[in-house]
Design an enzyme around this catalytic site. Structure first.
Site, short mmCIF file in Angstrom:
data_model
loop_
_atom_site.label_atom_id
_atom_site.label_comp_id
_atom_site.label_asym_id
_atom_site.label_seq_id
_atom_site.Cartn_x
_atom_site.Cartn_y
_atom_site.Cartn_z
N CYS A 2 0.62 -19.47 -3.62
CA CYS A 2 1.55 -20.60 -3.60
C CYS A 2 2.64 -20.40 -2.55
CB CYS A 2 2.25 -20.74 -4.95
SG CYS A 2 1.13 -20.89 -6.33
N ARG A 33 -1.21 -19.30 3.70
CA ARG A 33 -1.18 -18.42 2.53
C ARG A 33 -2.31 -18.72 1.56
NH1 ARG A 33 4.18 -16.41 1.57
NH2 ARG A 33 3.91 -16.58 -0.66
N TRP A 88 -1.57 -22.67 -5.49
CA TRP A 88 -2.85 -21.97 -5.58
C TRP A 88 -3.08 -21.79 -7.07
CZ3 TRP A 88 -4.76 -16.97 -6.97
CH2 TRP A 88 -5.97 -16.61 -6.39
N ASN A 115 6.36 -20.22 -7.78
CA ASN A 115 5.30 -19.27 -7.45
C ASN A 115 5.31 -18.19 -8.51
OD1 ASN A 115 5.12 -20.63 -5.07
ND2 ASN A 115 5.83 -18.95 -3.77
N GLY A 116 4.15 -17.66 -8.86
CA GLY A 116 4.11 -16.57 -9.83
C GLY A 116 3.53 -17.04 -11.15
N GLU A 603 -14.56 -2.03 5.95
CA GLU A 603 -13.68 -3.09 6.45
C GLU A 603 -14.49 -4.20 7.14
OE1 GLU A 603 -10.89 -4.21 6.02
OE2 GLU A 603 -10.38 -5.38 7.80
N LYS A 607 -14.64 -8.15 6.00
CA LYS A 607 -14.38 -9.28 6.91
C LYS A 607 -15.50 -10.30 6.79
CE LYS A 607 -11.14 -8.88 7.58
NZ LYS A 607 -10.30 -7.92 7.06
N GLU A 610 -15.47 -12.13 3.39
CA GLU A 610 -14.30 -12.99 3.23
C GLU A 610 -14.45 -14.34 3.91
OE1 GLU A 610 -10.00 -10.88 3.29
OE2 GLU A 610 -11.29 -10.29 4.94
N HIS A 626 -30.06 7.74 -1.09
CA HIS A 626 -29.87 7.77 -2.55
C HIS A 626 -29.93 6.37 -3.16
CE1 HIS A 626 -29.05 12.00 -2.37
NE2 HIS A 626 -28.06 11.81 -1.52
N LYS A 729 -3.76 -15.41 1.43
CA LYS A 729 -3.27 -14.38 2.35
C LYS A 729 -2.41 -13.36 1.61
CE LYS A 729 -2.42 -12.53 6.30
NZ LYS A 729 -3.51 -11.63 6.73
C1 G6P Z 1 -5.40 -10.36 0.23
C2 G6P Z 1 -5.71 -10.73 1.67
C3 G6P Z 1 -6.28 -9.52 2.38
C4 G6P Z 1 -5.33 -8.35 2.28
C5 G6P Z 1 -5.00 -8.02 0.82
C6 G6P Z 1 -3.88 -7.02 0.71
O1 G6P Z 1 -6.58 -10.15 -0.45
O2 G6P Z 1 -6.63 -11.80 1.71
O3 G6P Z 1 -6.47 -9.84 3.75
O4 G6P Z 1 -5.90 -7.23 2.87
O5 G6P Z 1 -4.56 -9.21 0.15
O6 G6P Z 1 -2.72 -7.61 1.22
P1 G6P Z 1 -1.48 -6.82 1.80
O7 G6P Z 1 -0.54 -7.94 2.24
O8 G6P Z 1 -0.92 -6.04 0.67
O9 G6P Z 1 -1.93 -5.99 2.91
#
Ligand code: G6P
Length: 734
Positions: A2, A33, A88, A115-116, A603, A607, A610, A626, A729
């Site tokens: 949010c 966000r 959100w 928010n929250g 990583e 990506k 996501e 394994h 985000k």
């Molecule tokens: C969310 C984002 C990711 C990020 C993760 C941790 O899942 O989509 O891209 O890596 O949060 O966020 P931070 O702001 O703590 O790095």
């Protein structure tokens, strides 16, 4: 997650059209966000009325809804407070009634954006329902709006006309959980309340005249005026308010947790009455003026305030911002900003400074790029440089991290280091763990914040806990930070967002200086976190002669990283073609890596998942035999990291196990590596060549082709790269 935006103009005449445009544009800057619906609340046509317009979907849908409602854009307001929100969904699916602003009643007496998560909202809702309130949404937020009205009404009926912030204090006593919220009310025209607990909120200040001082005093209750009941009294929510000589403390009445409002959940009024004398006395504040907003001659100064969960939506208007702290209640009225707190805490800061942001508007604009993610991938030569700028002396091979320097001796004495993070930030910890251990000779464990908390992992006073976060607001990471602080550990923050909760709550740390990252899929923050952690490890070992050579090699390696990243970016046409051919329409993709490259594999897979919604898995090459090998055939797409380091022979053998089963991997290897050149000819395997660097830095270059790959896989599928479905985000809920 949010996003909150608010705009208050005082003695700065604005048309309703301009006010709505400012609010909507503020929301657009928060879009990154992640959200599913939007809304605004502004003054209506009737005196002291509120007009709410909300819609599910993107901000563009809200714009259409505003056009449909068609409020008169030309009416002007000399002073006005508008609030806005991107939601959100957490409680209740995305539908119009669940969008924020939420309201107290059909007349919109109190409207809230939030928010929250309010964790005790079910109890609050039950009690308010018993009081006769009718709920229209499934949100937890609606309870807050109704609580404002209820507490306002009962106090008013009893002859107490509470100030807006006094009323807010009563409301906050009742709610549990996390919040960043704005409230406006027809009972307090042209005023707004902003308060937070565990959710970021900042206030931008814009005025033609220079502010008298660059801070705002924190206002506490005047304790000399406190009514001091001799025995604890039950307050509204079953919390007993005790008083002693210096403090007011609030404790929960366990026997009667439902004592909220009336003691037993049924309407009687008796406990309401109990509450009132305490409340009225407790919040009887002395009058005060906000020094920052006083003009020379004491006359009112025209001023605008921009309230937001994120600096990116404020920067266009002003660079002067004040970050609220947990439990601050900001009250804006008559062109002044006041910060109140319910209690005076020992050692707490008496002021909040108005800081100047260094961020530029251009940094949060897409420029010539189609997506923020693409822009951020391409920014990496610059962002990696910025992480090192002013901190590494390449001539003398030395590191100077200002935010850590004083703490290094204490950190060196630690028995262990625990790195704690989520998502991509977690991967940056994994990527640097080995070099950390090698240089510091301290055992390092890497923890996912949620799991660390779930396990209630033991933490000791001589532990060093390193929190890595791009946003500095991720709820799980923040909770883990609080957990370690409670246990007395020394905490270090590796954070991108200046002024964020994690950067403020940790003892010391490093800002990674990657610049604002807007794309949900983290790219430039990863490479900058990686570099910041390597610099941290280098700083820890700068007193060790035995590490001298290794340190110099790494520092000289770091020097070349920005230009080498630039070189890797040139692979884009080849990667784009692979995405359109070999990798198109695939259901799954395995990524193999070993040693330093295991983190790159994880990583890269994250990506791809996501933003392209393709299943992808990072596999430790040593584990291939394994289990995962069973998946390999001539059809399964596979990417392998085959860059040179001490594990190269082992990686080679893993890849040979794949090709022996007719797999055709794409190998990310070093330029002109003869082994791979030959295999490319003989065993039908593709290569993506990247420059060579020091083993512990190679992941910085190896991740870039996968960032580009995930980007093009998503673009080819027509996915909105910057707003992948269901993701946010900044994840500010547990
Ligand atoms: C969310 C984002 C990711 C990020 C993760 C941790 O899942 O989509 O891209 O890596 O949060 O966020 P931070 O702001 O703590 O790095």
């Amino acid at each position: 997650m949010c996003g909150i935006f608010g705009y208050c103009n005082y003695l700065v005449e604005k048309s309703r059209g301009e006010i709505m445009d400012t609010l909507v544009e503020g929301l657009e800057r928060l879009e990154y966000r992640g959200y599913d619906s939007t809304g605004i609340a502004i003054d209506g046509d009737e005196l002291d009325s509120t007009l709410i317009i909300k819609q599910i979907g993107k901000v563009s849908a809200l714009k259409k809804e505003i056009a449909k409602v068609n409020p008169n854009r030309d009416v002007t307001f000399v002073s006005h407070c508008g609030i806005a929100h991107t939601r959100w969904a957490t409680h209740g699916e995305p539908k119009q009634v669940n969008c924020h602003p939420q309201r107290s009643d059909p007349n919109n007496e109190f409207v809230i954006v939030h928010n929250g998560i309010i964790t005790n909202f079910r109890e609050l809702k039950t009690l308010l329902l018993n009081k006769g309130y009718k709920f229209e949404s499934e949100t937890d937020t609606e309870c807050i709006a109704k609580l404002f009205k209820h507490l306002y009404d009962i106090n008013y009926q009893n002859g107490h006309e509470l100030d807006f912030h006094e009323l807010t204090k009563l409301v906050l006593l009742e709610i549990e959980g996390s919040y960043g919220l704005l409230c406006r009310s027809s009972h307090y025209p042209n005023e707004v309340i902003a308060t937070r607990k565990g959710s970021p909120l900042l206030i931008g200040v814009k005025s033609e005249k220079k502010l008298k001082v660059d801070f705002v005093d924190v206002e506490f209750p005047d304790e000399s005026n406190l009514g001091r009941p001799e025995t604890p009294l039950i307050a509204a929510n079953g919390k007993a308010i005790h008083s002693d000589d210096n403090n007011i403390t609030v404790t929960t009445n366990k026997k009667n947790p439902d004592a909220f409002l009336n003691g037993n959940g049924h309407s009687s009024g008796s406990h309401d009455d109990n509450l009132l004398p305490i409340a009225a006395n407790e919040f009887n504040l002395r009058y005060s003026q906000s020094r920052a907003f006083l003009s020379e001659d004491g006359s009112p100064t025209p001023v605008e305030f921009f309230l937001s969960s994120d600096a990116s939506s404020v920067i266009k208007h002003t660079k002067k911002v004040l970050f609220l702290e947990d439990d601050d209640i900001a009250h804006i009225y008559d062109g002044e900003l006041h910060i109140h707190r319910s209690r005076r805490e020992v050692g707490a800061s008496m002021t909040r400074s108005i800081q100047t942001l260094e961020m530029e508007l251009a940094q949060i604009m897409k420029g010539p790029y189609k997506h923020f993610m693409q822009k951020e991938i391409y920014e990496q030569p610059e962002s990696t440089f910025n992480t090192m700028r002013g901190r590494i002396d390449f001539e003398n091979n030395s590191i100077n991290l200002g935010g850590l320097k004083a703490w290094l001796p204490a950190i060196r004495r630690a028995r262990r280091i625990i790195m704690i993070a989520c998502g991509t930030s977690y991967h940056s910890c994994l990527a640097t763990r080995a070099i950390f251990e090698e240089l510091s000779e301290i055992p390092v464990s890497v923890e996912l914040a949620s799991d660390f908390l779930d396990r209630k992992s033991p933490v000791f006073r001589d532990d060093i806990c390193v929190f890595v976060s791009q946003s500095g607001e991720t709820a799980d990471t923040m909770l883990a930070l609080n957990y370690t602080l409670e246990r007395g550990a020394l905490t270090v923050g590796i954070v991108n967002t200046v002024g964020s909760s994690i950067s403020r709550a940790t003892h010391c740390g490093v800002h990674i200086n990657a610049g604002p990252e807007i794309g949900v899929a983290s790219t430039k923050a990863y490479t900058s976190q990686y570099i910041a952690l390597v610099m941290f490890a280098l700083s820890l070992s700068d007193d060790r002669v035995s590490k001298l050579e290794r340190r110099e090699a790494i520092i000289q390696g770091l020097k070349l990283i920005p230009s080498q990243v630039k070189q890797v970016l040139k692979l884009e046409p080849k990667i784009k073609e692979l995405c359109a051919t070999k990798l198109a329409d695939q259901k799954s993709l395995l990524i193999l890596g070993r040693g330093y490259q295991f983190a790159s594999a994880l990583e890269g897979a994250l990506k791809i998942k996501e933003i392209s919604y393709m299943h992808s898995e990072g596999v430790l090459a040593g584990e291939l035999k394994h289990g995962v090998l069973a998946l390999v055939d001539e059809n399964l797409p596979l990417i392998a990291f085959g860059t040179r380091d001490s594990l190269f022979p082992k990686v080679l053998s893993s890849i040979e196990q794949v090709t022996a089963r007719k797999g055709h991997p794409i190998v990310i290897c070093n330029e002109n590596d003869e082994v791979w050149m030959e295999k490319a000819v003989n065993s039908n395997l593709e290569t993506l060549e990247v420059p060579q660097t020091v083993d512990c830095l190679q992941g910085l270059l190896n991740i870039v082709p996968l960032q580009l790959m995930s980007y093009w896989l998503a673009v080819n599928k027509g996915i909105d790269v910057d707003f992948p479905r269901n993701l946010a985000k900044s994840v500010t809920v547990e």
